[in-house]
Design a protein around this motif. Structure first.
Motif, PDB file in Angstrom:
ATOM      1  N   UNK A  27       0.847  -1.196   0.000  1.00  0.00           N
ATOM      2  CA  UNK A  27       0.000   0.000   0.000  1.00  0.00           C
ATOM      3  C   UNK A  27       0.884   1.248   0.000  1.00  0.00           C
ATOM      4  N   UNK A  28       0.458   2.264  -0.779  1.00  0.00           N
ATOM      5  CA  UNK A  28       1.255   3.488  -0.904  1.00  0.00           C
ATOM      6  C   UNK A  28       0.374   4.712  -0.635  1.00  0.00           C
ATOM      7  N   UNK A  29       0.966   5.692   0.023  1.00  0.00           N
ATOM      8  CA  UNK A  29       0.331   6.999   0.203  1.00  0.00           C
ATOM      9  C   UNK A  29       1.184   8.018  -0.521  1.00  0.00           C
ATOM     10  N   UNK A  30       0.603   8.661  -1.533  1.00  0.00           N
ATOM     11  CA  UNK A  30       1.334   9.600  -2.373  1.00  0.00           C
ATOM     12  C   UNK A  30       0.768  11.002  -2.219  1.00  0.00           C
ATOM     13  N   UNK A  31       1.631  11.982  -2.412  1.00  0.00           N
ATOM     14  CA  UNK A  31       1.209  13.380  -2.409  1.00  0.00           C
ATOM     15  C   UNK A  31       1.293  13.886  -3.847  1.00  0.00           C
ATOM     16  N   UNK A  32       0.183  14.340  -4.384  1.00  0.00           N
ATOM     17  CA  UNK A  32       0.145  14.807  -5.766  1.00  0.00           C
ATOM     18  C   UNK A  32      -0.075  16.311  -5.811  1.00  0.00           C
ATOM     19  N   UNK A  33       0.325  16.925  -6.921  1.00  0.00           N
ATOM     20  CA  UNK A  33       0.130  18.366  -7.099  1.00  0.00           C
ATOM     21  C   UNK A  33      -1.326  18.699  -7.371  1.00  0.00           C
ATOM     22  N   UNK A  34      -1.983  17.849  -8.178  1.00  0.00           N
ATOM     23  CA  UNK A  34      -3.333  18.183  -8.632  1.00  0.00           C
ATOM     24  C   UNK A  34      -4.426  17.689  -7.703  1.00  0.00           C
ATOM     25  N   UNK A  35      -4.248  16.504  -7.134  1.00  0.00           N
ATOM     26  CA  UNK A  35      -5.327  15.870  -6.373  1.00  0.00           C
ATOM     27  C   UNK A  35      -5.036  15.699  -4.887  1.00  0.00           C
ATOM     28  N   UNK A  36      -3.947  16.271  -4.401  1.00  0.00           N
ATOM     29  CA  UNK A  36      -3.626  16.121  -2.996  1.00  0.00           C
ATOM     30  C   UNK A  36      -3.179  14.710  -2.681  1.00  0.00           C
ATOM     31  N   UNK A  37      -3.296  14.297  -1.426  1.00  0.00           N
ATOM     32  CA  UNK A  37      -2.856  12.942  -1.054  1.00  0.00           C
ATOM     33  C   UNK A  37      -3.795  11.874  -1.619  1.00  0.00           C
ATOM     34  N   UNK A  38      -3.223  10.786  -2.080  1.00  0.00           N
ATOM     35  CA  UNK A  38      -4.025   9.653  -2.551  1.00  0.00           C
ATOM     36  C   UNK A  38      -3.454   8.367  -1.952  1.00  0.00           C
ATOM     37  N   UNK A  39      -4.314   7.398  -1.784  1.00  0.00           N
ATOM     38  CA  UNK A  39      -3.913   6.103  -1.237  1.00  0.00           C
ATOM     39  C   UNK A  39      -4.057   5.047  -2.313  1.00  0.00           C
ATOM     40  N   UNK A  40      -2.998   4.268  -2.517  1.00  0.00           N
ATOM     41  CA  UNK A  40      -3.022   3.170  -3.483  1.00  0.00           C
ATOM     42  C   UNK A  40      -2.949   1.853  -2.723  1.00  0.00           C
ATOM     43  N   UNK A  41      -3.919   0.991  -2.913  1.00  0.00           N
ATOM     44  CA  UNK A  41      -3.910  -0.314  -2.276  1.00  0.00           C
ATOM     45  C   UNK A  41      -2.827  -1.191  -2.900  1.00  0.00           C
ATOM     46  N   UNK A  75      -3.329   8.447 -14.848  1.00  0.00           N
ATOM     47  CA  UNK A  75      -4.638   9.025 -14.523  1.00  0.00           C
ATOM     48  C   UNK A  75      -5.013   8.890 -13.049  1.00  0.00           C
ATOM     49  N   UNK A  76      -4.188   8.183 -12.257  1.00  0.00           N
ATOM     50  CA  UNK A  76      -4.446   8.137 -10.823  1.00  0.00           C
ATOM     51  C   UNK A  76      -4.209   9.503 -10.199  1.00  0.00           C
ATOM     52  N   UNK A  77      -3.311  10.296 -10.816  1.00  0.00           N
ATOM     53  CA  UNK A  77      -2.952  11.590 -10.244  1.00  0.00           C
ATOM     54  C   UNK A  77      -3.249  12.778 -11.154  1.00  0.00           C
ATOM     55  N   UNK A  78      -3.158  12.563 -12.460  1.00  0.00           N
ATOM     56  CA  UNK A  78      -3.320  13.692 -13.396  1.00  0.00           C
ATOM     57  C   UNK A  78      -3.669  13.150 -14.776  1.00  0.00           C
TER      58      UNK A  78
END
Length: 494
Positions: free
Chosen positions: A466-480, A488-491
């Motif tokens: 599992x990953x927690x990423x910080x993106x410029x466009x969508x803020x934090x996202x969690x990947x299982x 397209x998960x982020x931009x």
């Protein structure tokens, strides 16, 4: 000691009812130890044929002492502990086919421990022949073979007696067919006459002495049995398309031990998907041109047992940019219809072993053994069973089971790069998340290789945890875990 409390320090018999082996005991019939009668060597108890000891070798019972690795291989730059004489019975008398041993690296000068890792030493006693050769079974049927004096154990309630009787029945069949007298020469090591690379302790590289002129062990066992039919039905005893229980697991450790226990086995890949059927393994059919590992057998002779083995590149044939077949990963190493089951060769060598080397002898990123990141051949990480001893090493190294994919397992600091294993970029590195656009602009193909031609993800871009990423466009996202990472998960796509 593993999480279940199992510890295996010695292969000697322990006080009470824990009987492990008679390997080092005296054979009353010859006056020699059984190990001498079988192998011609005479190591002391708890010492293997190549000099490697169990940790309890120097103490009476269940003591644990560090033992040095007895061999250094300069060609691979690694130490090895070959032939550790371990058994699938722990010090409490419980069966454990996957015991743990702790490997420690120490400073050569000071002796200070630098790092340690708990690894599995797989060992099983399930491999046997009693399914067919116990009295009354198809391989020991007195009605069919009245010319052979098959035997039955004195005590049928003792499974060891059944097993020993089955072995004796095999020797009597051999004597009847070939005019030998090996039933009166017990104990008998089949590899004494039928060469097996797995038991080539002297490193001869082929048959010597009594082995000369006889077929190799694998060829005898697989080739002969692969042609046998049930006289009542005329069906093959080992069906060509049979299940593992009907074929390999009739003899190899499987029904209980589950020797094919790693990621590929968990995904439904069978022994036959990699090795082919009994006749292919037995070398009944010659390899085609280009079929052998080292070029020595191309197009003229059968496969060499333990040498002409399946290759990683035969299923992992490349990446999204360049691969064989309709998918990036194939599920069979050989082309259907090929009776020799010769492993295919891929043009894209991204996931190939070293040239003319088996997976277990190949080195990858930074000179690390392929097995060091992926696990051993039949136990490729991860094992799907929670708490499995096979997963312990990976969890210790990176915090989760599976292929060693976290760069932090080995590196403390690392700049953005595409020079990781198999051309990977940094894994789970925030700097990469923020700075990958320039890499794509410079070489779009390097990203598409794993993330797909449409950049919507493939099996090669799945998250290992599992990953927690910080993106410029969508803020934090969690990947299982297992998410196929796409743009397209982020931009939007570039």
């Amino acid at each position: 000691m593993d999480a279940a409390g199992s510890i295996n320090t010695t292969s000697q018999n322990l006080p009470g009812s824990v009987q492990k082996t008679n390997f080092w005991d005296i054979n009353p019939a010859s006056g020699n130890t059984y190990v001498f009668d079988l192998f011609g060597g005479n190591p002391p108890a708890d010492v293997g044929l190549l000099g490697q000891s169990m940790p309890g070798v120097n103490a009476p019972y269940a003591a644990n002492e560090d033992q040095p690795f007895e061999h250094y291989d300069a060609d691979f730059a690694w130490f090895s502990a070959d032939g550790v004489p371990i058994l699938p019975v722990d010090d409490a008398g419980q069966t454990n086919s996957y015991p743990l041993m702790q490997v420690t690296a120490s400073d050569k000068t000071s002796g200070q421990a630098l790092a340690s890792l708990d690894i599995v030493l797989p060992v099983a006693s399930e491999a046997d022949c009693q399914n067919c050769h116990a009295l009354g079974e198809i391989g020991a049927d007195s009605n069919r073979r009245p010319d052979v004096d098959f035997i039955f154990p004195d005590d049928i309630n003792d499974p060891n007696d059944v097993l020993q009787a089955a072995k004796a029945n095999i020797l009597r069949l051999h004597d009847n067919k070939h005019g030998t007298d090996i039933d009166n020469q017990r104990p008998v090591l089949c590899a004494g006459c039928h060469y097996s690379a797995a038991l080539d302790l002297a490193g001869n590289g082929g048959p010597v002495g009594k082995q000369v002129g006889h077929a190799m062990m694998s060829q005898v066992m697989h080739g002969h049995h692969g042609e046998l039919r049930d006289p009542a039905t005329d069906e093959l005893i080992f069906p060509e398309n049979g299940t593992l229980e009907e074929t390999c697991y009739q003899c190899h450790p499987g029904k209980v031990t589950k020797c094919l226990r790693g990621a590929m086995g968990g995904a439904g890949i069978t022994c036959q998907n990699c090795h082919g059927g009994m006749l292919a393994v037995g070398g009944v059919h010659n390899l085609p041109a280009g079929g052998s590992l080292d070029g020595a057998n191309d197009g003229t002779t059968p496969r060499q047992p333990w040498i002409d083995e399946p290759r990683c590149e035969s299923c992992h044939t490349g990446d999204s940019n360049d691969h064989l077949g309709g998918t990036i990963r194939l599920s069979q190493t050989w082309e259907s219809g090929d009776p020799s089951a010769t492993p295919r060769r891929a043009d894209n060598k991204r996931f190939a072993e070293n040239p003319a080397k088996l997976y277990r002898n190949s080195l990858g990123h930074g000179g690390v053994a392929c097995e060091g990141c992926h696990g051993s051949t039949h136990a490729i990480w991860p094992n799907a069973v929670p708490g499995s001893n096979d997963n312990v090493a990976a969890v210790q190294l990176q915090g989760h089971a599976g292929t060693i994919s976290e760069c932090s397992s080995c590196h403390t600091t690392l700049g953005l790069t595409l020079d990781g294993p198999h051309g990977m970029h940094n894994v789970n590195n925030p700097a990469w998340t923020e700075g990958h656009e320039s890499f794509y602009a410079q070489n779009p193909g390097s990203c598409r290789a794993c993330h797909g031609q449409n950049l919507e993800g493939t099996a090669l871009s799945r998250t290992a945890a599992a990953r927690d990423l910080q993106t410029d466009d969508n803020g934090p996202i969690h990947l299982a875990k297992g998410t196929e990472v796409s743009c397209t998960l982020c931009h939007k796509k570039p």
